[in-house]
Write an enzyme that holds these catalytic residues in place. Structure first.
Site, mmCIF file in Angstrom:
data_model
loop_
_atom_site.group_PDB
_atom_site.id
_atom_site.type_symbol
_atom_site.label_atom_id
_atom_site.label_comp_id
_atom_site.label_asym_id
_atom_site.label_seq_id
_atom_site.Cartn_x
_atom_site.Cartn_y
_atom_site.Cartn_z
ATOM 1 N N ARG A 37 0.973 -1.152 -0.016
ATOM 2 C CA ARG A 37 0.111 -0.025 0.034
ATOM 3 C C ARG A 37 0.788 1.301 -0.120
ATOM 4 O O ARG A 37 0.536 2.260 -0.495
ATOM 5 C CB ARG A 37 -0.870 -0.092 1.147
ATOM 6 C CG ARG A 37 -1.835 -1.175 1.229
ATOM 7 C CD ARG A 37 -2.789 -1.107 0.268
ATOM 8 N NE ARG A 37 -3.899 -0.188 0.686
ATOM 9 C CZ ARG A 37 -4.959 0.332 -0.145
ATOM 10 N NH1 ARG A 37 -5.224 -0.349 -1.485
ATOM 11 N NH2 ARG A 37 -5.789 1.064 0.047
ATOM 12 N N ASP A 55 0.096 -1.252 10.356
ATOM 13 C CA ASP A 55 -1.210 -1.786 10.299
ATOM 14 C C ASP A 55 -1.793 -1.262 11.619
ATOM 15 O O ASP A 55 -1.579 -1.966 12.869
ATOM 16 C CB ASP A 55 -1.401 -3.195 10.099
ATOM 17 C CG ASP A 55 -2.781 -4.034 10.046
ATOM 18 O OD1 ASP A 55 -3.635 -3.045 10.603
ATOM 19 O OD2 ASP A 55 -2.981 -5.147 10.019
ATOM 20 N N ASN A 81 -7.318 10.497 9.397
ATOM 21 C CA ASN A 81 -8.174 10.233 8.391
ATOM 22 C C ASN A 81 -8.544 8.641 8.298
ATOM 23 O O ASN A 81 -9.579 8.260 7.937
ATOM 24 C CB ASN A 81 -7.422 10.586 7.095
ATOM 25 C CG ASN A 81 -8.317 10.139 5.802
ATOM 26 O OD1 ASN A 81 -9.350 10.532 5.616
ATOM 27 N ND2 ASN A 81 -7.822 8.873 5.206
ATOM 28 N N TYR A 153 -19.937 1.758 13.263
ATOM 29 C CA TYR A 153 -19.067 2.825 12.201
ATOM 30 C C TYR A 153 -19.507 4.158 13.016
ATOM 31 O O TYR A 153 -18.681 5.085 13.335
ATOM 32 C CB TYR A 153 -19.263 2.535 10.843
ATOM 33 C CG TYR A 153 -18.871 3.832 10.163
ATOM 34 C CD1 TYR A 153 -17.673 3.799 9.936
ATOM 35 C CD2 TYR A 153 -19.628 4.758 9.664
ATOM 36 C CE1 TYR A 153 -17.005 5.028 9.142
ATOM 37 C CE2 TYR A 153 -19.182 6.030 8.949
ATOM 38 C CZ TYR A 153 -18.053 6.018 8.785
ATOM 39 O OH TYR A 153 -17.422 7.006 7.992
ATOM 40 N N LYS A 157 -17.458 7.110 14.749
ATOM 41 C CA LYS A 157 -17.332 8.613 14.447
ATOM 42 C C LYS A 157 -17.708 9.534 15.211
ATOM 43 O O LYS A 157 -17.283 11.035 15.380
ATOM 44 C CB LYS A 157 -18.060 8.713 12.869
ATOM 45 C CG LYS A 157 -17.352 7.849 11.858
ATOM 46 C CD LYS A 157 -16.054 8.388 11.309
ATOM 47 C CE LYS A 157 -15.077 7.561 11.842
ATOM 48 N NZ LYS A 157 -13.617 8.176 11.201
#
Length: 257
Positions: A37, A55, A81, A153, A157
């Site tokens: 990546r 990771d 992010n 999720y 957040k």
């Protein structure tokens, strides 16, 4: 010129923000979870100063990212992010036995904030989904409830916004803000997303470097360069402190005063 670290930036909004910041003359360090990546990130932004690799689904991996970042010195801003999305159909656990979503979306920004040299600005990515859930601090790890990936999720957040405002309150020498980029067509957002992708990376870059008065107010929440009201729970100092305490208990790392 500012120096910015962006987590989770081998693709998507993180890479887009990095590309924008470099085009404005800033120095950018990217983050990727693996060497393959990292190669993708390098192709996407050859001008990047460096790429830290780790990771962050594990506490050990997140520590490695913090160590690499600290070896590079102190940053003017860190954009938190990195995240995984809302479509996990079951409670996937990490090497530490934690829900995958919680480990990456909540615990990673907590750990990096605690372990990295303190920057001048902290920027945390939340989501519009955070407006419609509770923090559920008594069941952060989803051991008591039936798993719901979208809710997990959204809660994570909300935690990110809580973390941003906790740091604004505790670290008065740091500008700490949160934002939602909108629901956009990225790998995480999916093909059904309908917000404006061309706007989705602008706010985090602006908050990281801008000298505009509006970008330099700590403890605010933003959407497309404008202030907006977050979930009221995000502003609750007692809940913020409980979140920090639970993350410290889970990770063994306390947030510096």
């Amino acid at each position: 010129m500012s120096r910015i670290l962006i987590t989770g930036s081998s693709e998507g909004l993180g890479l887009m923000a990095g590309q924008l910041l470099v085009s404005q003359g800033h120095q950018v360090v990217l983050h990727a979870r693996s060497q393959s990546r990292a190669a993708d990130a390098k192709r996407g932004l050859p001008e990047a100063e460096a790429i830290v690799v780790g990771d962050v689904s594990s506490i050990a991996g997140t520590r490695q990212v913090a160590e690499q970042a600290n070896e590079l010195g102190t940053f003017d801003a860190v954009i938190h992010n990195v995240a995984v999305g809302y479509r996990e159909p079951r409670r996937v656990t990490t090497a530490d036995g934690l829900p995958h979503v919680f480990a990456i979306n909540t615990l990673t920004p907590y750990l990096l904030t605690a372990l990295m040299h303190r920057p001048k600005r902290l920027v945390y990515l939340s989501s519009g989904m955070h407006h419609h859930v509770d923090a559920n601090l008594d069941d952060l790890l989803w051991t008591e409830r039936h798993w719901n990936g979208a809710d997990a999720y959204a809660e994570s957040k909300l935690h990110d916004a809580m973390l941003a405002f906790a740091m604004a309150r505790r670290w008065t020498d740091v500008i700490s803000t949160a934002l939602e980029p909108g629901w956009v067509k990225t790998r995480m957002g999916g093909s059904s997303a309908n917000d404006d992708l061309s706007q989705a990376h602008l706010t985090q870059a602006w908050l990281a470097v801008s000298e505009d008065k509006g970008a330099k107010v700590s403890g605010d929440y933003f959407y497309h360069l404008k202030r907006m009201a977050p979930n009221p729970q995000a502003l609750n100092a007692a809940l913020q402190d409980r979140l920090l305490e639970r993350c410290a208990q889970i990770s063994g790392v306390r947030m510096p005063e």
